[in-house]
Design a protein around this motif. Sequence first.
Motif, mmCIF file in Angstrom:
data_model
loop_
_atom_site.group_PDB
_atom_site.id
_atom_site.type_symbol
_atom_site.label_atom_id
_atom_site.label_comp_id
_atom_site.label_asym_id
_atom_site.label_seq_id
_atom_site.Cartn_x
_atom_site.Cartn_y
_atom_site.Cartn_z
ATOM 1 N N ASP A 80 6.817 -1.592 7.070
ATOM 2 C CA ASP A 80 6.921 -0.890 5.793
ATOM 3 C C ASP A 80 7.782 0.366 5.924
ATOM 4 O O ASP A 80 8.499 0.740 4.994
ATOM 5 C CB ASP A 80 5.534 -0.512 5.275
ATOM 6 C CG ASP A 80 4.798 -1.712 4.698
ATOM 7 O OD1 ASP A 80 5.414 -2.782 4.577
ATOM 8 O OD2 ASP A 80 3.598 -1.579 4.372
ATOM 9 N N ARG A 81 7.708 1.036 7.071
ATOM 10 C CA ARG A 81 8.539 2.225 7.290
ATOM 11 C C ARG A 81 10.017 1.863 7.329
ATOM 12 O O ARG A 81 10.852 2.582 6.799
ATOM 13 C CB ARG A 81 8.110 2.933 8.581
ATOM 14 C CG ARG A 81 6.682 3.449 8.532
ATOM 15 C CD ARG A 81 6.238 4.066 9.842
ATOM 16 N NE ARG A 81 4.806 4.372 9.811
ATOM 17 C CZ ARG A 81 4.149 4.944 10.797
ATOM 18 N NH1 ARG A 81 4.786 5.283 11.913
ATOM 19 N NH2 ARG A 81 2.852 5.189 10.691
ATOM 20 N N TRP B 235 -0.418 10.243 -1.425
ATOM 21 C CA TRP B 235 0.514 10.438 -0.320
ATOM 22 C C TRP B 235 -0.080 9.880 0.972
ATOM 23 O O TRP B 235 -1.151 10.258 1.399
ATOM 24 C CB TRP B 235 0.821 11.928 -0.141
ATOM 25 C CG TRP B 235 1.708 12.188 1.043
ATOM 26 C CD1 TRP B 235 1.330 12.571 2.285
ATOM 27 C CD2 TRP B 235 3.124 12.036 1.094
ATOM 28 N NE1 TRP B 235 2.420 12.691 3.100
ATOM 29 C CE2 TRP B 235 3.536 12.361 2.402
ATOM 30 C CE3 TRP B 235 4.084 11.654 0.156
ATOM 31 C CZ2 TRP B 235 4.870 12.329 2.805
ATOM 32 C CZ3 TRP B 235 5.415 11.619 0.551
ATOM 33 C CH2 TRP B 235 5.799 11.946 1.844
ATOM 34 N N ARG B 236 0.629 8.950 1.596
ATOM 35 C CA ARG B 236 0.190 8.406 2.880
ATOM 36 C C ARG B 236 1.398 7.772 3.561
ATOM 37 O O ARG B 236 2.302 7.233 2.903
ATOM 38 C CB ARG B 236 -0.910 7.376 2.690
ATOM 39 C CG ARG B 236 -0.472 6.126 1.928
ATOM 40 C CD ARG B 236 -1.563 5.059 1.941
ATOM 41 N NE ARG B 236 -2.698 5.480 1.150
ATOM 42 C CZ ARG B 236 -2.822 5.205 -0.146
ATOM 43 N NH1 ARG B 236 -1.859 4.549 -0.779
ATOM 44 N NH2 ARG B 236 -3.880 5.591 -0.816
ATOM 45 N N LEU B 237 1.415 7.823 4.884
ATOM 46 C CA LEU B 237 2.447 7.125 5.633
ATOM 47 C C LEU B 237 2.144 5.633 5.642
ATOM 48 O O LEU B 237 0.972 5.237 5.683
ATOM 49 C CB LEU B 237 2.517 7.643 7.064
ATOM 50 C CG LEU B 237 3.217 8.989 7.269
ATOM 51 C CD1 LEU B 237 3.062 9.428 8.723
ATOM 52 C CD2 LEU B 237 4.687 8.909 6.894
ATOM 53 N N PRO B 238 3.170 4.792 5.556
ATOM 54 C CA PRO B 238 2.926 3.350 5.629
ATOM 55 C C PRO B 238 2.159 3.001 6.898
ATOM 56 O O PRO B 238 2.382 3.584 7.951
ATOM 57 C CB PRO B 238 4.337 2.754 5.646
ATOM 58 C CG PRO B 238 5.201 3.791 5.012
ATOM 59 C CD PRO B 238 4.592 5.107 5.378
ATOM 60 N N HIS B 239 1.254 2.028 6.794
ATOM 61 C CA HIS B 239 0.356 1.739 7.906
ATOM 62 C C HIS B 239 1.012 0.928 9.006
ATOM 63 O O HIS B 239 0.454 0.777 10.090
ATOM 64 C CB HIS B 239 -0.886 1.001 7.389
ATOM 65 C CG HIS B 239 -0.585 -0.362 6.844
ATOM 66 N ND1 HIS B 239 -0.189 -0.574 5.545
ATOM 67 C CD2 HIS B 239 -0.626 -1.585 7.433
ATOM 68 C CE1 HIS B 239 -0.002 -1.875 5.347
ATOM 69 N NE2 HIS B 239 -0.254 -2.507 6.464
ATOM 70 N N CYS B 240 2.196 0.376 8.766
ATOM 71 C CA CYS B 240 2.840 -0.426 9.807
ATOM 72 C C CYS B 240 4.332 -0.102 9.884
ATOM 73 O O CYS B 240 4.918 0.452 8.950
ATOM 74 C CB CYS B 240 2.640 -1.927 9.568
ATOM 75 S SG CYS B 240 3.543 -2.568 8.151
ATOM 76 N N GLY B 241 4.923 -0.457 11.026
ATOM 77 C CA GLY B 241 6.338 -0.168 11.239
ATOM 78 C C GLY B 241 7.250 -0.890 10.278
ATOM 79 O O GLY B 241 8.299 -0.372 9.892
ATOM 80 N N ASP C 159 0.802 -1.229 0.000
ATOM 81 C CA ASP C 159 0.000 0.000 0.000
ATOM 82 C C ASP C 159 0.838 1.285 0.000
ATOM 83 O O ASP C 159 0.424 2.291 0.567
ATOM 84 C CB ASP C 159 -0.948 0.024 1.208
ATOM 85 C CG ASP C 159 -1.938 -1.133 1.167
ATOM 86 O OD1 ASP C 159 -2.329 -1.517 0.047
ATOM 87 O OD2 ASP C 159 -2.289 -1.658 2.233
ATOM 88 N N VAL C 160 2.024 1.250 -0.595
ATOM 89 C CA VAL C 160 2.816 2.467 -0.780
ATOM 90 C C VAL C 160 3.113 2.608 -2.266
ATOM 91 O O VAL C 160 3.693 1.705 -2.876
ATOM 92 C CB VAL C 160 4.133 2.436 0.024
ATOM 93 C CG1 VAL C 160 4.923 3.730 -0.199
ATOM 94 C CG2 VAL C 160 3.848 2.255 1.512
#
Length: 313
Positions: free
Chosen positions: A225-226, A217-223, A35-36
């Motif tokens: 993916d970050r 544009w969105r922050l990854p939903h889980c750590g 989802d990125v």
Amino acid sequence: GIKKKAACPGLGLFYTILSAFLFSVASLFLKKIEDVHSVEVSAFRCVFQMAFVLPGLIYYKTGFLGPKGKRIFLFFRGFLGSTAMVLLYYAYQVMPLADATVITFTSPVFTSLLAWIFLKEKYSLWDLLFTLFAITGVILIARPPFLFGSHLTGIEGSYTDHLKGTIAAITSTLSAASTIVILRKVGKSVHYFLSIWYYAVIGLIGCIIALFVLNEWRLPHCGRDRVFLILIGLLGLGGQVFLTKALQIEKAGPVSIMKTMDVVFAFILQVLFLNHLPTWWTVGGALCVVASSSGTAIRKWRHSVKKAKEREI
């Protein structure tokens, strides 16, 4: 006098293999991210590039714009280079890792063709043969239905996504080849760091605009993916650094040949971590493309060695 320390034999080739491995692992992490959008991943990569290059620009006092007569070339180098990155990341996300990697290896062939058109460099029958080999390899990977039928195996998702990924990978390769032609045109009149700076800045601006237009544009939903995003930036940067160091201490021909390890690593990582066995069509396409790019590199290498000997005489 002080004796100069002898260079370690094969160090440049080791750097090339290490660079290929880092790029391949970064591509694997890209496949693992969920989802990125590929444009957002590219934006993060550009941020890492800028953070690395900025101290170098300050240290070497190159400025941020470059020579007046070269700025238009630097702009197109940045635009085409960042476009190539975004399209390649998209291809990695929608098609098998090995397939996308193999298509990128047609770059040396297209570079020779574009250099013949725009820089009037020599283009021989051998170059034409290598171009045909590369096109054959891409066709074996793309497998258009009018040649291979409508029931295809070994692709991820639908054939529409596979076709979109193939087109993106080919366009990325053409853009990358165009940047190399531009860098040849610019020559050594522009510092390497400045070239990367344009690539990162223009890429970041373009990615931000595209993300707002696409509303992606969105922050990854889980750590996880970050962490993958950070690792992609670090590994991509490390791969570029080691490839640059390899080209500084080794001739371009052997480096280009050894860089085909990208394909080997892509096949291995795809099987081990993505549980996706490549088809024989992909293997055949890979052999065609690797033979084509290796042949092009060997011819360029022999030509440069011949010219060096003539200068010595």
